[in-house]
Scaffold this motif. Structure first.
Motif, PDB file in Angstrom:
ATOM      1  N   LEU A  57      -3.796   3.996   4.499  1.00 20.19           N
ATOM      2  CA  LEU A  57      -4.630   4.268   3.328  1.00 20.19           C
ATOM      3  C   LEU A  57      -4.034   5.372   2.460  1.00 20.19           C
ATOM      4  CD1 LEU A  57      -8.269   3.992   4.730  1.00 20.19           C
ATOM      5  CD2 LEU A  57      -6.859   2.262   3.611  1.00 20.19           C
ATOM      6  N   GLY A  58      -3.324   6.323   3.087  1.00 14.42           N
ATOM      7  CA  GLY A  58      -2.653   7.354   2.305  1.00 14.42           C
ATOM      8  C   GLY A  58      -1.569   6.771   1.415  1.00 14.42           C
ATOM      9  N   ALA A  59      -0.810   5.810   1.974  1.00 13.71           N
ATOM     10  CA  ALA A  59       0.215   5.135   1.169  1.00 13.71           C
ATOM     11  C   ALA A  59      -0.430   4.334   0.042  1.00 13.71           C
ATOM     12  CB  ALA A  59       1.053   4.225   2.059  1.00 13.71           C
ATOM     13  N   GLY A  60      -1.569   3.690   0.337  1.00  9.85           N
ATOM     14  CA  GLY A  60      -2.293   2.956  -0.702  1.00  9.85           C
ATOM     15  C   GLY A  60      -2.803   3.871  -1.797  1.00  9.85           C
ATOM     16  N   ALA A  61      -3.262   5.075  -1.398  1.00  8.47           N
ATOM     17  CA  ALA A  61      -3.745   6.038  -2.396  1.00  8.47           C
ATOM     18  C   ALA A  61      -2.618   6.464  -3.329  1.00  8.47           C
ATOM     19  CB  ALA A  61      -4.341   7.263  -1.689  1.00  8.47           C
TER      20      ALA A  61
ATOM     21  N   ARG B 121      -0.062   4.728  -4.225  1.00  7.40           N
ATOM     22  CA  ARG B 121       0.209   3.630  -5.155  1.00  7.40           C
ATOM     23  C   ARG B 121      -0.784   3.638  -6.318  1.00  7.40           C
ATOM     24  NH1 ARG B 121       3.605  -0.469  -3.793  1.00  7.40           N
ATOM     25  NH2 ARG B 121       4.530  -0.406  -1.713  1.00  7.40           N
ATOM     26  N   LEU B 122      -1.965   4.178  -6.075  1.00  9.15           N
ATOM     27  CA  LEU B 122      -2.991   4.258  -7.112  1.00  9.15           C
ATOM     28  C   LEU B 122      -2.954   5.603  -7.831  1.00  9.15           C
ATOM     29  CD1 LEU B 122      -5.933   2.636  -5.119  1.00  9.15           C
ATOM     30  CD2 LEU B 122      -4.513   1.548  -6.880  1.00  9.15           C
ATOM     31  N   ARG B 123      -1.847   6.321  -7.690  1.00 12.32           N
ATOM     32  CA  ARG B 123      -1.666   7.624  -8.326  1.00 12.32           C
ATOM     33  C   ARG B 123      -2.700   8.638  -7.845  1.00 12.32           C
ATOM     34  NH1 ARG B 123      -1.628   6.669 -14.579  1.00 12.32           N
ATOM     35  NH2 ARG B 123      -1.818   8.942 -14.506  1.00 12.32           N
ATOM     36  N   GLN B 124      -2.983   8.579  -6.546  1.00  8.64           N
ATOM     37  CA  GLN B 124      -3.900   9.521  -5.928  1.00  8.64           C
ATOM     38  C   GLN B 124      -3.157  10.277  -4.831  1.00  8.64           C
ATOM     39  OE1 GLN B 124      -6.895  10.223  -6.836  1.00  8.64           O
ATOM     40  NE2 GLN B 124      -7.298   8.558  -8.268  1.00  8.64           N
ATOM     41  N   PRO B 125      -3.564  11.520  -4.531  1.00 14.77           N
ATOM     42  CA  PRO B 125      -2.956  12.220  -3.390  1.00 14.77           C
ATOM     43  C   PRO B 125      -3.278  11.503  -2.086  1.00 14.77           C
ATOM     44  CG  PRO B 125      -4.832  13.440  -4.255  1.00 14.77           C
ATOM     45  CD  PRO B 125      -4.571  12.332  -5.224  1.00 14.77           C
ATOM     46  N   ALA B 126      -2.359  11.565  -1.140  1.00 12.46           N
ATOM     47  CA  ALA B 126      -2.539  10.847   0.128  1.00 12.46           C
ATOM     48  C   ALA B 126      -3.787  11.297   0.875  1.00 12.46           C
ATOM     49  CB  ALA B 126      -1.306  11.039   1.014  1.00 12.46           C
ATOM     50  N   VAL B 127      -4.221  12.550   0.643  1.00  7.76           N
ATOM     51  CA  VAL B 127      -5.388  13.043   1.371  1.00  7.76           C
ATOM     52  C   VAL B 127      -6.632  12.214   1.056  1.00  7.76           C
ATOM     53  CG1 VAL B 127      -6.115  14.739  -0.367  1.00  7.76           C
ATOM     54  CG2 VAL B 127      -6.573  15.171   2.034  1.00  7.76           C
ATOM     55  N   ILE B 128      -6.679  11.596  -0.118  1.00 12.49           N
ATOM     56  CA  ILE B 128      -7.807  10.708  -0.447  1.00 12.49           C
ATOM     57  C   ILE B 128      -7.882   9.573   0.568  1.00 12.49           C
ATOM     58  CG2 ILE B 128      -8.619   8.988  -2.118  1.00 12.49           C
ATOM     59  CD1 ILE B 128      -9.248  11.649  -3.125  1.00 12.49           C
ATOM     60  N   GLY B 129      -6.743   8.940   0.841  1.00 10.33           N
ATOM     61  CA  GLY B 129      -6.721   7.857   1.821  1.00 10.33           C
ATOM     62  C   GLY B 129      -7.065   8.340   3.212  1.00 10.33           C
ATOM     63  N   GLU B 130      -6.615   9.546   3.576  1.00  7.71           N
ATOM     64  CA  GLU B 130      -6.888  10.078   4.911  1.00  7.71           C
ATOM     65  C   GLU B 130      -8.374  10.404   5.082  1.00  7.71           C
ATOM     66  OE1 GLU B 130      -2.567  12.166   5.747  1.00  7.71           O
ATOM     67  OE2 GLU B 130      -4.070  13.234   4.578  1.00  7.71           O
ATOM     68  N   ILE B 131      -8.978  10.938   4.044  1.00 10.12           N
ATOM     69  CA  ILE B 131     -10.417  11.220   4.113  1.00 10.12           C
ATOM     70  C   ILE B 131     -11.202   9.919   4.237  1.00 10.12           C
ATOM     71  CG2 ILE B 131     -12.405  12.155   2.855  1.00 10.12           C
ATOM     72  CD1 ILE B 131     -10.460  14.134   1.530  1.00 10.12           C
TER      73      ILE B 131
ATOM     74  N   LEU C 257      -2.033  16.945  14.197  1.00 12.19           N
ATOM     75  CA  LEU C 257      -3.343  17.357  14.703  1.00 12.19           C
ATOM     76  C   LEU C 257      -4.463  17.200  13.677  1.00 12.19           C
ATOM     77  CD1 LEU C 257      -2.446  20.631  16.666  1.00 12.19           C
ATOM     78  CD2 LEU C 257      -2.728  18.324  17.566  1.00 12.19           C
ATOM     79  N   MET C 258      -4.127  17.334  12.396  1.00 14.05           N
ATOM     80  CA  MET C 258      -5.161  17.274  11.365  1.00 14.05           C
ATOM     81  C   MET C 258      -5.929  15.952  11.306  1.00 14.05           C
ATOM     82  SD  MET C 258      -5.908  20.013   9.792  1.00 14.05           S
ATOM     83  CE  MET C 258      -6.625  19.548   8.208  1.00 14.05           C
ATOM     84  N   PRO C 259      -5.335  14.794  11.681  1.00 12.26           N
ATOM     85  CA  PRO C 259      -6.145  13.571  11.696  1.00 12.26           C
ATOM     86  C   PRO C 259      -7.427  13.694  12.503  1.00 12.26           C
ATOM     87  CG  PRO C 259      -3.840  12.984  11.863  1.00 12.26           C
ATOM     88  CD  PRO C 259      -3.903  14.489  11.917  1.00 12.26           C
ATOM     89  N   ALA C 260      -7.405  14.496  13.562  1.00 19.32           N
ATOM     90  CA  ALA C 260      -8.639  14.704  14.322  1.00 19.32           C
ATOM     91  C   ALA C 260      -9.696  15.373  13.456  1.00 19.32           C
ATOM     92  CB  ALA C 260      -8.361  15.553  15.565  1.00 19.32           C
TER      93      ALA C 260
END
Length: 429
Positions: free
Chosen positions: A29-33, A35-45, A302-305
């Motif tokens: 989802l981070g990679a998808g974000a 592609r949509l000109r969004q920071p990867a953290v959007i996909g991770e959240i 570790l942050m994914p947790a």
């Protein structure tokens, strides 16, 4: 029937599997974000929310409880806390005081204006909705008001740095000013949050004064004693090329500082952040390769947790019609505080409407830093589930706004690029 040992091992393995799920889903989802000109953290959240009760928990079989059973959640939380503390240490360590050079007046004006308006609007909103989110003697109106003010005041410095890098705005006057303003914003917001943490933790006026006194002494010791001693130890270990010991010294110091602030009565993240502030930056090349990069990698694993723990506390399906009205108000207040506060201050400093609008949009970015503050609020009992959910959605919306709305013309960036400066936080984004 399983023995207690085998059950404990299975619980631990389940927690590890949960981290694996979020690593894979967050990466996708981070990679998808991006592609949509969004920071990867959007996909991770979004990945963390999707694995919680908002999506996975809505499927037949209550899959969220099976993938993340109650017994495994304390382990996930422990992993999340270690990742979070190392991340906050890196934020403090990478804080670049040179950002304010040559733009101190404008940065302070933009920051103070956006923080003041955001804080004031947040306090007013909290007082308006407190009665709906403090059933059974929950958090006091003062605690919620101070917390909402702090949460609305945040600009996500790490995510902003990533947005500026991706959009090639890092070395433009507008980008540099936004980054400097965000740095001041976050320091002010952390200070406010420290006050909130002490207020909630203290059982009375005497305890509050004790926490304040101990905090002052601890900060003074960190800058007058720990900083010079740490600089000496880092130089000595670097000269001897004792690089593993250097890594252990800094990571262990951050965790011990987090323990100290917890013992004092304020949240652990302040201790890790403060230790980062007093950690020496030289020798820069050696520290970059042998300490910062390894800690970045450990934090990234570790942050994914942390996203799982956040997602488990978000229940979008549990929001009522009244909650959606509150959500609209929360988003409106969050945007108004930053867009008006930062934009008008930039105009007052002599910037054109285009650069001022760009500054305002960048200062409205909240991202991962907002999630950290919201989790502190949840752990202190200030936020109930519905308010926590709405604030997480607000963080997503305000962060996602920046990419599509940022202008792409150089006039709105401030025309001439600024001289190159040290790289900012290599943050998640």
């Amino acid at each position: 029937m399983q023995s207690p040992a085998s059950h404990a091992e299975l619980t631990l393995a389940t927690a590890m599997a949960g981290v694996a799920f979020i690593l894979v889903l967050g990466t996708v989802l981070g990679a998808g974000a991006r592609r949509l000109r969004q920071p990867a953290v959007i996909g991770e959240i979004i990945a963390g929310i999707a694995l919680g009760p908002s999506l996975l928990g809505q499927l037949p079989g209550n899959l969220t409880d099976k993938v993340f059973p109650a017994e495994a959640r304390p382990m996930l939380n422990a992993i999340a806390q270690v990742g979070l503390l190392l991340f906050m240490f890196m934020i403090g360590w990478e804080f670049e005081k040179g950002l304010l050079r040559n733009r101190r007046t404008a940065a302070v004006a933009v920051s103070l204006s956006s923080v003041a308006l955001s804080f004031g609007l947040g306090v007013c909103l909290a007082l308006a909705i407190h009665s709906r989110h403090a059933p059974g003697g929950g958090s006091s109106s003062t605690s919620l008001a101070l917390f909402m003010g702090a949460a609305m005041s945040i600009t996500a410095f790490p995510v902003l740095a990533r947005i500026l890098t991706d959009s090639k705005m890092m070395r433009t006057p507008v980008g540099a000013l936004a980054l400097a303003g965000a740095a001041i914003d976050d320091v002010l917001a952390w200070c406010i949050l420290a006050v909130v943490s002490a207020t909630v933790t203290a059982s009375g006026g005497g305890d509050l004064f004790q926490i304040a006194g101990l905090s002052f002494v601890y900060v003074a010791l960190m800058f007058t004693v720990v900083r010079p001693v740490l600089a000496m130890l880092v130089r000595r270990l670097a000269r001897r090329r004792a690089l593993p010991h250097l890594l252990v010294l800094l990571a262990g110091g951050a965790l011990l500082s987090a323990y100290a602030t917890t013992w004092i009565g304020i949240h652990a993240i302040f201790g890790a952040f403060l230790f980062g502030l007093v950690t020496p930056r030289e020798p820069a090349d050696l520290l970059q390769v042998h300490v910062r990069r390894p800690l970045d990698m450990v934090s990234a694993l570790l942050m994914p947790a942390f996203f799982i723990v956040t997602g488990l506390g978000v229940d979008i399906g549990g929001l009522s019609a009244a909650n959606y009205l509150e959500l609209a108000a929360i988003i409106a207040v969050a945007c108004a505080g930053k867009l008006l506060g930062a934009g008008l201050a930039a105009r007052a400093c002599g910037m054109g409407w285009g650069p001022a609008r760009t500054i305002a949009l960048l200062m409205n970015t909240r991202g991962l830093t907002e999630l950290i503050i919201l989790n502190v609020g949840a752990s202190l009992g200030i936020l109930d589930t519905s308010l926590f959910t709405m604030m997480v959605i607000m963080a997503l919306v305000t962060t996602a706004m920046a990419g599509p709305l940022l202008p792409r013309d150089e006039e709105a960036w401030g025309t001439k690029p600024t001289p190159a400066h040290a790289e900012p936080v290599k943050a998640r984004g």
